[in-house]
Design an enzyme around this catalytic site. Sequence first.
Site, PDB file in Angstrom:
ATOM      1  CB  CYS A  10      -0.984  -0.005   1.168  1.00  0.00           C
ATOM      2  SG  CYS A  10      -0.262   0.335   2.778  1.00  0.00           S
ATOM      3  CB  ALA A  11       0.170   4.827   0.254  1.00  0.00           C
TER       4      ALA A  11
END
Length: 100
Positions: A10-11
Amino acid sequence: MKSMNILLVCAGGMSTSILMKKLQQYRDEHGATGQIKAVGLSAYEDVYQDYDVILMGPQVAYRQSEVQTATGLPVAAIPPLDYAVGDSAHIFELAASLVQ
């Protein structure tokens, strides 16, 4: 359920770490084996060699083809609803379908 090593991306690695715990619990309850790890986009290139499949959080799905090209592994975005509610069964099915 077969053994798979799943890398979650994810980020920043924070939201997927919550999902990682749910997936690990599901794996353990179903007698499966395999490693599940959550990392941010900046770190996947350091660890992907140990994994069979990469699942990406919906917020970074736009980088899917880049990650697939960089790693050569099967890569998919986790559907937003499955991600939001932590639907471990659907997420494992997605991973298994990519690894076959």
